[in-house]
Write an enzyme that holds these catalytic residues in place. Structure first.
Site, mmCIF file in Angstrom:
data_model
loop_
_atom_site.group_PDB
_atom_site.id
_atom_site.type_symbol
_atom_site.label_atom_id
_atom_site.label_comp_id
_atom_site.label_asym_id
_atom_site.label_seq_id
_atom_site.Cartn_x
_atom_site.Cartn_y
_atom_site.Cartn_z
ATOM 1 N N ASP A 159 1.016 -1.115 0.013
ATOM 2 C CA ASP A 159 -0.192 -0.132 0.080
ATOM 3 C C ASP A 159 0.894 1.170 -0.006
ATOM 4 O O ASP A 159 0.474 2.326 -0.897
ATOM 5 C CB ASP A 159 -0.871 -0.105 1.361
ATOM 6 C CG ASP A 159 -1.483 -1.337 1.382
ATOM 7 O OD1 ASP A 159 -2.476 -1.796 0.520
ATOM 8 O OD2 ASP A 159 -1.339 -2.063 2.389
ATOM 9 N N HIS A 187 -4.712 -3.473 6.378
ATOM 10 C CA HIS A 187 -4.529 -3.635 5.114
ATOM 11 C C HIS A 187 -5.560 -3.914 4.401
ATOM 12 O O HIS A 187 -6.105 -5.152 4.177
ATOM 13 C CB HIS A 187 -3.434 -4.786 4.798
ATOM 14 C CG HIS A 187 -3.226 -5.223 3.580
ATOM 15 N ND1 HIS A 187 -2.736 -4.524 2.399
ATOM 16 C CD2 HIS A 187 -3.868 -6.305 2.974
ATOM 17 C CE1 HIS A 187 -2.912 -5.113 1.228
ATOM 18 N NE2 HIS A 187 -3.441 -6.019 1.461
HETATM 19 N N1 LIG Z 1 -0.726 -7.815 2.716
HETATM 20 C C1 LIG Z 1 -0.459 -7.698 1.206
HETATM 21 O O1 LIG Z 1 -0.228 -6.741 0.954
HETATM 22 C C2 LIG Z 1 -0.752 -8.756 0.264
HETATM 23 C C3 LIG Z 1 -1.027 -8.560 -1.007
HETATM 24 C C4 LIG Z 1 -1.190 -9.471 -2.101
HETATM 25 C C5 LIG Z 1 -1.588 -10.725 -1.446
HETATM 26 N N2 LIG Z 1 -1.935 -10.952 -0.150
HETATM 27 C C6 LIG Z 1 -2.456 -12.015 0.446
HETATM 28 O O2 LIG Z 1 -1.282 -13.111 0.517
HETATM 29 C C7 LIG Z 1 -2.162 -14.394 0.253
HETATM 30 C C8 LIG Z 1 -1.368 -15.303 -0.782
HETATM 31 O O3 LIG Z 1 -1.659 -14.787 -1.934
HETATM 32 P P1 LIG Z 1 -1.293 -15.821 -3.355
HETATM 33 O O4 LIG Z 1 -1.646 -14.668 -4.547
HETATM 34 O O5 LIG Z 1 0.007 -16.058 -3.246
HETATM 35 O O6 LIG Z 1 -2.263 -16.747 -3.178
HETATM 36 P P2 LIG Z 1 -2.173 -18.348 -3.808
HETATM 37 O O7 LIG Z 1 -3.673 -18.791 -3.786
HETATM 38 O O8 LIG Z 1 -1.641 -18.418 -5.261
HETATM 39 O O9 LIG Z 1 -1.050 -19.243 -2.788
HETATM 40 C C9 LIG Z 1 -1.404 -19.380 -1.738
HETATM 41 C C10 LIG Z 1 -0.729 -20.755 -1.147
HETATM 42 O O10 LIG Z 1 -1.022 -20.807 0.044
HETATM 43 C C11 LIG Z 1 -0.942 -22.302 0.284
HETATM 44 N N3 LIG Z 1 -1.734 -22.446 1.561
HETATM 45 C C12 LIG Z 1 -3.049 -22.458 2.118
HETATM 46 N N4 LIG Z 1 -3.186 -23.017 3.136
HETATM 47 C C13 LIG Z 1 -1.934 -23.012 3.750
HETATM 48 C C14 LIG Z 1 -1.242 -23.521 4.866
HETATM 49 N N5 LIG Z 1 -2.327 -23.657 5.713
HETATM 50 N N6 LIG Z 1 -0.096 -23.814 4.939
HETATM 51 C C15 LIG Z 1 0.856 -23.487 4.196
HETATM 52 N N7 LIG Z 1 0.251 -23.017 2.750
HETATM 53 C C16 LIG Z 1 -1.125 -22.735 2.743
HETATM 54 C C17 LIG Z 1 -1.933 -22.598 -0.935
HETATM 55 O O11 LIG Z 1 -1.786 -23.981 -1.298
HETATM 56 C C18 LIG Z 1 -1.308 -21.717 -2.214
HETATM 57 O O12 LIG Z 1 -0.324 -22.582 -2.581
HETATM 58 C C19 LIG Z 1 -3.482 -14.458 0.053
HETATM 59 O O13 LIG Z 1 -4.299 -14.354 1.397
HETATM 60 C C20 LIG Z 1 -3.586 -12.723 -0.310
HETATM 61 O O14 LIG Z 1 -4.847 -12.243 0.145
HETATM 62 C C21 LIG Z 1 -1.554 -9.986 0.749
#
Ligand SMILES: NC(=O)c1ccc[n+]([C@@H]2O[C@H](COP(=O)([O-])OP(=O)(O)OC[C@H]3O[C@@H](n4cnc5c(N)ncnc54)[C@H](O)[C@@H]3O)[C@@H](O)[C@H]2O)c1
Length: 332
Positions: A159, A187
């Site tokens: 952000d 966030h």
């Molecule tokens: N804070 C921020 O600025 C920000 C920015 C972008 C995305 N995000 C968040 O980051 C997260 C991941 O995003 P992404 O695009 O990589 O998603 P994605 O779905 O591509 O990947 C997530 C991965 O996490 C794994 N996973 C699920 N539960 C799990 C667990 N208990 N233990 C270990 N691994 C687990 C899944 O199998 C998958 O491989 C999401 O929650 C998204 O909202 C946060």
């Protein structure tokens, strides 16, 4: 060359993991003389894909990368780690209630907090990325009582970077010319991107307050703030996937500045456990303006807060209080 550090990335088979791991392993974050062992955790069905990621990391032929441990077991993943980047989280599925999503994530971060407590080094630095990042971070910290709460943070650097980029585009300068931007709060779309204390160095070398450089308060209030607040949703609408490249870049920025320090004339935004600064309830994980030095952070103090800013800061705090209460209910 110093001893390798162990860096855990959870959700490592996901799209952020794919954009992040190369930068961690090639020295962009912890330095070009810091060897690294990557611990990659994902759920059992993702282990096949994770194996492919490991092949690719080997094929990058990176001298700093000493080992890659792929696992679906917390006991292995969290063992002796120096840094934890907690990306994996339960995604929102069609028709899923916000409450159910929160409960699913509380389960994950409660368990990972306990694993940090039991298996990680007590000096471990934790960055929570998986959403809802602030509340997941709070749950994680609460479940790791032997690790100081200062070691926990959540990602609002994306952000922060978005806010800098929007101001730079508006004024016609490069992003490095925009300093002292702050993201306050959650966030989420209630966050308050604040440029009231920001400074911009113009192309003629003159440094001005951002408000004087922008000269358009209406743009700040009615365009800049909502654009930054809703940027994540705009990316999902356009890409049909959430931000990954920019999220990975922000993770690297966050960790590098925590490790090596922030520049004297600037600060960053990090979600950290509130000590009551700026009247924000103690114990909430809230994004503040932060300076880092010697691998510790401190909240920038003394910034003037007017009534308009106070309202926005309170609104996002109230959302976090609600999320926290719902999360605690879900643990009962
Ligand atoms: N804070 C921020 O600025 C920000 C920015 C972008 C995305 N995000 C968040 O980051 C997260 C991941 O995003 P992404 O695009 O990589 O998603 P994605 O779905 O591509 O990947 C997530 C991965 O996490 C794994 N996973 C699920 N539960 C799990 C667990 N208990 N233990 C270990 N691994 C687990 C899944 O199998 C998958 O491989 C999401 O929650 C998204 O909202 C946060």
């Amino acid at each position: 060359m110093s001893e390798p550090i162990r860096v855990l990335v959870t959700g490592a088979a996901g799209q952020i993991g794919y954009s992040l791991l190369y930068s961690l392993a090639n020295g962009d974050v912890f330095g070009k003389d810091q060897a690294i062992i990557l611990h990659l955790l994902d759920i059992t069905p993702a282990l096949g894909a994770l194996g492919g990621v490991k092949f690719e990391l080997e094929d990058c032929s990176l001298p700093l990368l000493r080992d890659v441990v792929c696992t679906d077991q917390e006991t292995v993943a969290f063992k002796d780690i120096d840094v934890a980047v907690l990306v994996g989280a339960m995604p929102r599925r069609e028709g899923m209630e916000r409450k159910d999503l929160l409960a699913a994530n509380v389960r994950i971060f409660k368990s990972q907090g306990a694993a940090l407590d039991q298996y990680a080094k007590k000096t471990v630095k934790v960055l929570v990325v998986g959403n809802p990042a602030n509340t997941n971070c709070l749950i994680c910290s609460k479940n790791a009582p032997s690790i100081p709460s200062e070691n926990f943070s959540c990602l609002t650097r994306l952000d922060h970077n978005r806010a800098k980029a929007q101001v730079a585009l508006k004024v016609g300068v490069t992003t490095d010319k925009v300093r002292q931007v702050t993201i306050w709060g959650n966030h989420s779309s209630t966050q308050f991107p604040d440029v009231r204390h920001a400074k911009v160095t113009l192309n003629n070398g003159e440094t001005k307050q951002a408000y004087d450089a922008i000269q358009d308060e209406n743009w700040i209030k009615n365009s800049f703030i909502p654009v930054v607040q809703k940027r994540g949703a705009a990316i999902i609408a356009a890409r049909k996937l959430s931000s990954a490249m920019s999220a990975a870049k922000a993770i690297c920025d966050h960790l590098r500045d925590w490790w090596f320090g922030t520049p004297n004339d600037d600060w960053v935004s990090m979600g950290v456990v509130s000590d009551g600064s700026y009247g924000i309830e103690k114990g909430l994980v809230y994004s503040f303006p932060i300076k880092c030095q010697n691998r510790t952070w401190s909240i920038v103090q003394g910034l003037e807060i007017n009534d308009w800013a106070r309202d926005l800061m309170t609104k996002t705090a109230q959302e976090l209080i609600q999320e926290r209460d719902d999360a605690f209910d879900a643990t009962k």
